[in-house]
Write a protein that holds these residues in place. Structure first.
Motif, PDB file in Angstrom:
ATOM      1  N   ILE A 154       1.363  21.757 -49.717  1.00 58.15           N
ATOM      2  CA  ILE A 154       1.300  21.891 -48.303  1.00 58.15           C
ATOM      3  C   ILE A 154       0.365  21.176 -46.837  1.00 58.15           C
ATOM      4  N   PHE A 155       0.092  19.672 -47.483  1.00 64.69           N
ATOM      5  CA  PHE A 155      -0.679  19.529 -46.217  1.00 64.69           C
ATOM      6  C   PHE A 155       0.360  19.198 -44.814  1.00 64.69           C
ATOM      7  N   GLU A 156      -0.502  20.041 -43.486  1.00 61.20           N
ATOM      8  CA  GLU A 156       0.474  20.050 -42.691  1.00 61.20           C
ATOM      9  C   GLU A 156      -0.021  18.171 -41.863  1.00 61.20           C
ATOM     10  N   PRO A 157       0.674  18.143 -40.421  1.00 59.37           N
ATOM     11  CA  PRO A 157       0.184  17.095 -40.393  1.00 59.37           C
ATOM     12  C   PRO A 157      -1.241  16.586 -39.520  1.00 59.37           C
ATOM     13  N   GLY A 158      -1.613  15.745 -40.156  1.00 57.57           N
ATOM     14  CA  GLY A 158      -3.328  14.527 -39.468  1.00 57.57           C
ATOM     15  C   GLY A 158      -4.193  15.376 -40.655  1.00 57.57           C
ATOM     16  N   LYS A 159      -3.706  16.063 -42.305  1.00 59.92           N
ATOM     17  CA  LYS A 159      -5.168  16.721 -42.347  1.00 59.92           C
ATOM     18  C   LYS A 159      -5.450  15.736 -43.983  1.00 59.92           C
ATOM     19  N   HIS A 160      -6.732  15.759 -43.823  1.00 59.63           N
ATOM     20  CA  HIS A 160      -7.919  14.827 -44.695  1.00 59.63           C
ATOM     21  C   HIS A 160      -8.465  15.996 -45.861  1.00 59.63           C
ATOM     22  N   GLU A 211     -13.389  12.008 -58.862  1.00 64.15           N
ATOM     23  CA  GLU A 211     -13.631  11.936 -57.782  1.00 64.15           C
ATOM     24  C   GLU A 211     -12.072  11.356 -56.513  1.00 64.15           C
ATOM     25  N   HIS A 212     -11.909  12.412 -56.402  1.00 65.65           N
ATOM     26  CA  HIS A 212     -10.336  12.029 -55.132  1.00 65.65           C
ATOM     27  C   HIS A 212     -10.366  12.417 -54.431  1.00 65.65           C
ATOM     28  N   GLU A 213      -9.528  12.030 -53.211  1.00 61.84           N
ATOM     29  CA  GLU A 213      -9.304  12.355 -51.948  1.00 61.84           C
ATOM     30  C   GLU A 213      -7.444  11.824 -51.608  1.00 61.84           C
ATOM     31  N   ALA A 214      -6.722  13.557 -50.919  1.00 65.01           N
ATOM     32  CA  ALA A 214      -5.546  13.073 -50.268  1.00 65.01           C
ATOM     33  C   ALA A 214      -5.931  13.015 -48.710  1.00 65.01           C
ATOM     34  N   TRP A 215      -4.887  12.209 -48.038  1.00 64.73           N
ATOM     35  CA  TRP A 215      -5.060  12.608 -46.142  1.00 64.73           C
ATOM     36  C   TRP A 215      -2.810  12.133 -46.768  1.00 64.73           C
ATOM     37  N   ASN A 216      -2.578  13.213 -45.266  1.00 62.85           N
ATOM     38  CA  ASN A 216      -1.184  13.016 -44.298  1.00 62.85           C
ATOM     39  C   ASN A 216      -2.034  12.792 -42.934  1.00 62.85           C
ATOM     40  N   HIS A 217      -1.705  11.446 -42.674  1.00 59.79           N
ATOM     41  CA  HIS A 217      -1.698  11.019 -41.877  1.00 59.79           C
ATOM     42  C   HIS A 217      -0.630  10.374 -39.926  1.00 59.79           C
ATOM     43  N   SER A 218       0.359  11.241 -41.037  1.00 61.44           N
ATOM     44  CA  SER A 218       1.356  10.966 -39.981  1.00 61.44           C
ATOM     45  C   SER A 218       1.418  12.429 -39.077  1.00 61.44           C
ATOM     46  N   ASP A 219       3.133  12.723 -38.913  1.00 61.75           N
ATOM     47  CA  ASP A 219       3.001  13.639 -38.164  1.00 61.75           C
ATOM     48  C   ASP A 219       3.972  15.204 -38.599  1.00 61.75           C
ATOM     49  N   GLU A 220       4.329  14.608 -39.835  1.00 56.11           N
ATOM     50  CA  GLU A 220       5.520  15.471 -40.469  1.00 56.11           C
ATOM     51  C   GLU A 220       4.950  16.529 -41.562  1.00 56.11           C
ATOM     52  N   THR A 221       4.994  17.269 -42.053  1.00 58.77           N
ATOM     53  CA  THR A 221       4.415  18.488 -43.243  1.00 58.77           C
ATOM     54  C   THR A 221       4.934  17.067 -45.287  1.00 58.77           C
ATOM     55  N   ARG A 222       3.537  17.434 -45.963  1.00 64.06           N
ATOM     56  CA  ARG A 222       3.648  17.412 -46.894  1.00 64.06           C
ATOM     57  C   ARG A 222       3.572  17.334 -47.942  1.00 64.06           C
ATOM     58  N   VAL A 223       4.712  17.536 -48.661  1.00 58.91           N
ATOM     59  CA  VAL A 223       4.977  19.137 -49.808  1.00 58.91           C
ATOM     60  C   VAL A 223       4.908  18.096 -51.325  1.00 58.91           C
ATOM     61  N   VAL A 224       3.808  18.966 -52.173  1.00 61.89           N
ATOM     62  CA  VAL A 224       4.023  18.930 -53.375  1.00 61.89           C
ATOM     63  C   VAL A 224       4.502  19.671 -54.059  1.00 61.89           C
ATOM     64  N   LEU A 225       4.824  20.244 -55.725  1.00 63.32           N
ATOM     65  CA  LEU A 225       4.904  21.096 -57.024  1.00 63.32           C
ATOM     66  C   LEU A 225       2.859  20.793 -56.918  1.00 63.32           C
TER      67      LEU A 225
END
Length: 283
Positions: A154-160, A211-225
């Motif tokens: 679970i990536f909360e809004p703004g998580k990088h 090497e990898h990086e991930a981000w959620n720069h939106s204002d909503e929650t992102r979830v993956v299995l």
């Protein structure tokens, strides 16, 4: 960075010349332990990783074409059953642990509450209570060949999550999009030089040893299995791989994670039981 902008429906297949895997990421504090045993194991890991690159049955691309793993299409077909169970879990999202609260070594890349997890299984340790809460998800992930880890990520809004690499290249990672806000310009994952965008109901398979990086720069929650599974390997790498992972469950990395999760789980379900048993107030 010359990245390839792609979605999970247009991935680079194993025919692409393999990028160079590095064995560290600049700017990231290395995971270390004072234990001589642990240092010895990590030396063995480095040797096995080099062997894995030579003995891979599926090549060594950063991102895989789903056709390489036909079983992934069945996982996609059942995604809504998983999403239904996720929605139930998310009703207590604020009580879910940060990934770094469970796996202390994750603190090298994340120390806030922006990356939460709901753990199902990992390296021989399965949460009976969490899998009972998500029986369809548990049934589905058990069909994955060589399953090692399964959880909701679970990536909360703004998580990088900054650039880093996974600890071992003998496993591959699957992300199944479950809750993905429609903002591809703000939500993505970079694996090596390839930028991928999650989609609800679609799977992405990649090698997290790049090497990898991930981000959620939106204002909503992102979830993956989030699933790790064995990379198909030829002899003799397959034997060393099995032996290495059978030893890994005894390392501090795994033992601490199990202890931390058990403590969180006990509290989480005790609070749920207290709510169920609470008597209504009468006037």
């Amino acid at each position: 960075m010359n990245a390839i902008d792609q979605t999970v429906t247009n991935q680079t297949g194993p025919h692409k010349p393999a990028a160079q895997q590095s064995f560290g990421t600049d700017g990231i504090k290395p995971m270390s332990r004072p234990s001589l045993t642990t240092r010895a194991i990590m030396s063995v890991v480095a040797w096995v990783e080099r062997l894995n690159l030579r003995c891979s049955k599926v090549g060594n691309p950063p991102v895989y074409d789903l056709a390489t793993f036909p079983w992934a299409y069945q996982i996609e077909r059942e995604w809504q059953a998983i999403r239904t169970e996720l929605d139930h879990v998310l009703t207590r999202k604020n009580e879910l642990p940060a990934f770094s609260d469970i796996s202390t070594d994750v603190a090298t890349i994340s120390t806030d509450q922006g990356w939460k997890t709901f753990f199902l299984t990992g390296y021989g340790n399965t949460s009976a209570r969490n899998t009972a809460l998500c029986p369809e998800t548990w049934r589905i992930v058990q069909t994955i060949p060589g399953l090692r880890t399964a959880m909701f990520s679970i990536f909360e809004p703004g998580k990088h999550l900054p650039a880093h690499r996974g600890p071992y290249n003998g496993v591959l990672r699957l992300h199944l999009g479950l809750k993905v806000p429609p903002h591809p310009d703000k939500i993505a994952i970079r694996v090596d030089t390839e930028i991928c965008h999650w989609q609800e109901g679609r799977a992405l398979i990649f090698d997290d040893a790049f090497e990898h990086e991930a981000w959620n720069h939106s204002d909503e929650t992102r979830v993956v299995l989030f699933v790790d599974f064995d990379k198909p390997l030829r002899f003799p790498a397959n034997l060393f791989h099995k032996a290495l992972l059978s030893i890994a469950i005894f390392t501090p990395f795994i033992r601490e994670g199990v202890e931390n999760h058990s403590a969180w789980e006990k509290k989480f379900y005790a609070e749920a039981e207290a709510l169920r048993n609470a008597k209504p107030v009468t006037h």
